[in-house]
Design a protein around this motif. Structure first.
Motif, PDB file in Angstrom:
ATOM      1  N   THR A  51       0.830  -1.208   0.000  1.00 60.33           N
ATOM      2  CA  THR A  51       0.000   0.000   0.000  1.00 60.33           C
ATOM      3  C   THR A  51       0.865   1.260   0.000  1.00 60.33           C
ATOM      4  O   THR A  51       0.608   2.212  -0.754  1.00 60.33           O
ATOM      5  N   ILE A  52       1.904   1.250   0.836  1.00 56.44           N
ATOM      6  CA  ILE A  52       2.813   2.392   0.897  1.00 56.44           C
ATOM      7  C   ILE A  52       3.527   2.568  -0.440  1.00 56.44           C
ATOM      8  O   ILE A  52       3.652   3.685  -0.966  1.00 56.44           O
ATOM      9  N   ARG A  53       3.992   1.464  -1.022  1.00 54.73           N
ATOM     10  CA  ARG A  53       4.695   1.535  -2.302  1.00 54.73           C
ATOM     11  C   ARG A  53       3.792   2.109  -3.391  1.00 54.73           C
ATOM     12  O   ARG A  53       4.202   3.002  -4.144  1.00 54.73           O
ATOM     13  N   MET A  54       2.561   1.621  -3.470  1.00 56.00           N
ATOM     14  CA  MET A  54       1.629   2.099  -4.489  1.00 56.00           C
ATOM     15  C   MET A  54       1.315   3.580  -4.296  1.00 56.00           C
ATOM     16  O   MET A  54       1.201   4.332  -5.265  1.00 56.00           O
ATOM     17  N   GLN A  55       1.178   3.988  -3.042  1.00 57.83           N
ATOM     18  CA  GLN A  55       0.898   5.394  -2.763  1.00 57.83           C
ATOM     19  C   GLN A  55       2.024   6.287  -3.266  1.00 57.83           C
ATOM     20  O   GLN A  55       1.781   7.312  -3.916  1.00 57.83           O
ATOM     21  N   HIS A  56       3.263   5.878  -3.011  1.00 56.73           N
ATOM     22  CA  HIS A  56       4.413   6.667  -3.455  1.00 56.73           C
ATOM     23  C   HIS A  56       4.547   6.637  -4.971  1.00 56.73           C
ATOM     24  O   HIS A  56       4.891   7.652  -5.587  1.00 56.73           O
ATOM     25  N   GLU A  57       4.275   5.502  -5.587  1.00 59.36           N
ATOM     26  CA  GLU A  57       4.350   5.415  -7.045  1.00 59.36           C
ATOM     27  C   GLU A  57       3.309   6.313  -7.707  1.00 59.36           C
ATOM     28  O   GLU A  57       3.584   6.978  -8.709  1.00 59.36           O
ATOM     29  N   GLN A  58       2.095   6.337  -7.129  1.00 60.40           N
ATOM     30  CA  GLN A  58       1.035   7.186  -7.678  1.00 60.40           C
ATOM     31  C   GLN A  58       1.406   8.664  -7.546  1.00 60.40           C
ATOM     32  O   GLN A  58       1.208   9.459  -8.477  1.00 60.40           O
ATOM     33  N   ARG A  59       1.952   9.024  -6.387  1.00 60.69           N
ATOM     34  CA  ARG A  59       2.292  10.435  -6.155  1.00 60.69           C
ATOM     35  C   ARG A  59       3.448  10.889  -7.041  1.00 60.69           C
ATOM     36  O   ARG A  59       3.416  12.007  -7.568  1.00 60.69           O
ATOM     37  N   ILE A  60       4.451  10.033  -7.215  1.00 61.72           N
ATOM     38  CA  ILE A  60       5.584  10.458  -8.045  1.00 61.72           C
ATOM     39  C   ILE A  60       5.171  10.509  -9.514  1.00 61.72           C
ATOM     40  O   ILE A  60       5.652  11.357 -10.278  1.00 61.72           O
ATOM     41  N   TYR A 111       2.170  11.340 -10.560  1.00 63.71           N
ATOM     42  CA  TYR A 111       1.397  12.583 -10.675  1.00 63.71           C
ATOM     43  C   TYR A 111       2.339  13.782 -10.764  1.00 63.71           C
ATOM     44  O   TYR A 111       2.143  14.687 -11.593  1.00 63.71           O
ATOM     45  N   LEU A 112       3.382  13.775  -9.924  1.00 59.76           N
ATOM     46  CA  LEU A 112       4.351  14.870  -9.934  1.00 59.76           C
ATOM     47  C   LEU A 112       5.074  14.919 -11.277  1.00 59.76           C
ATOM     48  O   LEU A 112       5.235  15.996 -11.875  1.00 59.76           O
ATOM     49  N   ALA A 113       5.485  13.758 -11.763  1.00 62.82           N
ATOM     50  CA  ALA A 113       6.193  13.700 -13.043  1.00 62.82           C
ATOM     51  C   ALA A 113       5.308  14.189 -14.183  1.00 62.82           C
ATOM     52  O   ALA A 113       5.753  14.962 -15.046  1.00 62.82           O
ATOM     53  N   ASN A 114       4.056  13.778 -14.174  1.00 57.59           N
ATOM     54  CA  ASN A 114       3.133  14.178 -15.236  1.00 57.59           C
ATOM     55  C   ASN A 114       2.918  15.688 -15.252  1.00 57.59           C
ATOM     56  O   ASN A 114       2.806  16.297 -16.322  1.00 57.59           O
ATOM     57  N   SER A 115       2.895  16.293 -14.063  1.00 63.36           N
ATOM     58  CA  SER A 115       2.678  17.738 -13.983  1.00 63.36           C
ATOM     59  C   SER A 115       3.867  18.528 -14.543  1.00 63.36           C
ATOM     60  O   SER A 115       3.732  19.705 -14.868  1.00 63.36           O
ATOM     61  N   PHE A 116       5.019  17.860 -14.669  1.00 53.76           N
ATOM     62  CA  PHE A 116       6.202  18.512 -15.251  1.00 53.76           C
ATOM     63  C   PHE A 116       6.577  17.882 -16.593  1.00 53.76           C
ATOM     64  O   PHE A 116       7.693  18.077 -17.078  1.00 53.76           O
ATOM     65  N   ASP A 117       5.658  17.122 -17.159  1.00 49.64           N
ATOM     66  CA  ASP A 117       5.863  16.509 -18.472  1.00 49.64           C
ATOM     67  C   ASP A 117       7.098  15.610 -18.492  1.00 49.64           C
ATOM     68  O   ASP A 117       7.915  15.655 -19.414  1.00 49.64           O
ATOM     69  N   ILE A 118       7.219  14.780 -17.457  1.00 49.19           N
ATOM     70  CA  ILE A 118       8.303  13.804 -17.360  1.00 49.19           C
ATOM     71  C   ILE A 118       7.710  12.408 -17.482  1.00 49.19           C
ATOM     72  O   ILE A 118       6.701  12.096 -16.845  1.00 49.19           O
ATOM     73  N   SER A 119       8.314  11.567 -18.293  1.00 51.03           N
ATOM     74  CA  SER A 119       7.798  10.218 -18.519  1.00 51.03           C
ATOM     75  C   SER A 119       7.821   9.391 -17.237  1.00 51.03           C
ATOM     76  O   SER A 119       8.773   9.465 -16.447  1.00 51.03           O
ATOM     77  N   SER A 120       6.775   8.595 -17.036  1.00 52.33           N
ATOM     78  CA  SER A 120       6.729   7.718 -15.862  1.00 52.33           C
ATOM     79  C   SER A 120       7.841   6.666 -15.913  1.00 52.33           C
ATOM     80  O   SER A 120       8.202   6.085 -14.878  1.00 52.33           O
TER      81      SER A 120
END
Length: 310
Positions: free
Chosen positions: A219-228, A230-239
């Protein structure tokens, strides 16, 4: 990230090769920026020569400064660049980091660039106490440079904190990525993000027999993956360029930097001083002992150096 118009380069007085100056010229050239090379010198023996008058000691100090200025001017001949104006400054001061920071503040420099040493046997970068003081107390970004090139299509690794929703942390994440993207544009590099997340607390597994450690960890891993993501997408960085790994930041960041062969690690540092710094430390200071590439340390907006005059 604002354009780098004034760069302060700290000179290594023990070498005729200055990787920090070479890197600064690379950074300054596209912006027609100016560079000031800075050398802080001090010899305690001159201060302790009691048989000399104060006037004579001052004359001796000025003689040493004149000699170092001549050496520096000769050194700069090899770094002449038509696009960059380079000036020099040599001062007498018994605490180099203080003189560097005070000069950076008084002349409104945009960044401090300083060389680091690569230990041949350990293949690791050796950072000095001056480096640590600069990262803690300089109000402007500090770039610590190793003797290597930044190749085209290289990799820049941004250490971000997505485990906190605090506005200050989010603003610092954005500032780190802004710097990375500006440098990536200049050097045609890839921007990667890295985040370490905490493992399952051992005491929970012991005190709560029904506690599902695996589910908690996932759960913790998925939460961090989702947040990073989202952050990457907001700066146009590939997942594909996002890296999330269980562990402390000081362990995860160097591991990922080595894995992707990064040329530069960028991270934010809060600049703790005094007892708090001794007790808690800073992620940046733990990380620098383990990485084998350049490091750019950035302060949050509004940071005020303890060396700034009130």
């Amino acid at each position: 990230m604002k354009d780098l118009k004034k760069l302060l380069v700290v000179i290594d007085p023990t070498s005729d090769v200055q990787p920090a100056l070479a890197r600064a010229i690379e950074l300054a050239s596209p912006n027609n920026a100016s560079i000031t090379v800075f050398l802080s010198i001090f010899d305690f023996s001159y201060e302790m020569t009691s048989i000399l008058s104060g006037h004579e000691r001052e004359a001796m100090r000025q003689g040493v400064i004149t000699q170092r200025k001549a050496w520096l001017e000769e050194l700069l001949i090899g770094y002449t660049n038509d696009k960059v104006q380079i000036e020099s400054e040599v001062i007498w001061h018994n605490r180099p980091f203080e003189s560097i920071i005070q000069f950076a503040i008084s002349d409104h420099f945009d960044i401090i660039v300083k060389g680091t040493h690569l230990h041949d046997k350990l293949k690791s970068v050796i950072f000095t106490p001056t480096d640590w003081h600069l990262m803690r107390k300089a109000p402007v970004p500090v770039l610590l440079v190793k003797d290597h090139d930044w190749p085209v299509a290289g990799k820049i690794l941004c250490a971000v904190n997505v485990g906190s929703e605090d506005d200050d942390h989010q603003a610092l994440n954005g500032k780190v990525i802004d710097y990375a993207k500006a440098l990536a544009k200049q050097f045609d590099a890839q921007v990667h993000l890295v985040n370490g997340y905490p493992g399952t607390p051992v005491n929970l597994a012991i005190e709560l027999p029904d506690f599902d450690a695996h589910t908690y960890g996932e759960t913790i891993r998925m939460q961090h993956e989702q947040r990073i993501s989202y952050l990457a997408n907001s700066f146009d960085i590939s997942s594909d360029f996002c890296h999330v790994k269980e562990g402390l930041p000081e362990d995860v960041i160097p591991d990922i930097a080595q894995q992707i062969d990064a040329e530069l690690v960028i991270l934010g540092t809060v600049g703790r001083t005094g007892f708090s710094a001794a007790l808690i430390g800073n992620t940046a200071e733990h990380v620098i002992d383990s990485i084998n590439c350049d490091l750019l340390a950035i302060k949050p907006d509004g940071y005020r150096s303890p060396l700034e005059a009130d």
